[in-house]
Design an enzyme around this catalytic site. Structure first.
Site, mmCIF file in Angstrom:
data_model
loop_
_atom_site.group_PDB
_atom_site.id
_atom_site.type_symbol
_atom_site.label_atom_id
_atom_site.label_comp_id
_atom_site.label_asym_id
_atom_site.label_seq_id
_atom_site.Cartn_x
_atom_site.Cartn_y
_atom_site.Cartn_z
ATOM 1 N N PHE A 1 0.840 -1.200 0.000
ATOM 2 C CA PHE A 1 0.000 0.000 0.000
ATOM 3 C C PHE A 1 0.878 1.255 0.000
ATOM 4 C CE2 PHE A 1 -2.546 -3.421 1.707
ATOM 5 C CZ PHE A 1 -3.710 -3.319 0.957
ATOM 6 N N HIS A 2 1.811 1.283 -0.930
ATOM 7 C CA HIS A 2 2.661 2.456 -1.084
ATOM 8 C C HIS A 2 3.331 2.416 -2.458
ATOM 9 C CE1 HIS A 2 5.422 -0.618 0.701
ATOM 10 N NE2 HIS A 2 6.116 -0.241 -0.343
#
Ligand code: T46
Length: 132
Positions: A48-49
């Protein structure tokens, strides 16, 4: 999207398999850091980045996991379950890693030392950064 699967050199015989990845050959950068992830709990999700500069190669050393990648326009899903292959991920690619098998081990070769300032951990910020 700046991603690709890389085939490593594999030397297989009756004693087993020996897999090789060399810097500036299969790995398209000088490796400054290695880390690995294992013992990921059931249904746990990582990532999630995106990264502003970092390049990485993911290697599913054992078991399997699903890597979902997006450049803000296109989305791709790749199952890593072959220790003879690596997944190159350039910068500016949003990634999530899910569906880890209980025996999964993910080895990562990275082009830079750890730097939290290189991370974009908000999807909205990621999309905004692409339009700059
Ligand atoms: C990626 C995926 C596959 C460090 O101190 N040094 C390091 O080199 C790394 C990678 C992490 N950390 C610390 C930072 C956090 O406190 O370890 C903790 C967990 O890191 P993070 O939440 O970023 O873990 P993931 O699995 O979401 O992401 C990591 C990498 O950060 C990322 O670049 O591609 O693994």
């Amino acid at each position: 999207m700046d991603i690709r699967l890389i085939d490593f050199q594999s030397h297989d015989d009756e004693r087993g398999c020996l897999v090789v990845a060399e810097t500036q050959k299969e790995i398209p950068f000088d490796i400054k850091r290695l880390y690995y992830i294992y013992d990921v709990g059931k249904e746990k999700e990582r990532g999630f980045h995106s990264h502003k500069h970092l390049e990485q190669v993911y290697i599913g050393i054992h078991g399997s996991m699903k890597v979902t990648l997006s450049d803000g326009t296109e989305k791709k899903e790749i199952i890593l379950d072959n220790p003879k292959q690596g997944l190159y991920i350039g910068h500016d690619v949003w990634r999530t890693i899910t569906d880890f098998s209980s025996d999964a081990v993910l080895l990562v070769a990275a082009s830079e030392h750890y730097d939290e300032n290189d991370y974009i951990r908000s999807y909205d910020e990621f999309v905004a950064s692409l339009n700059k």
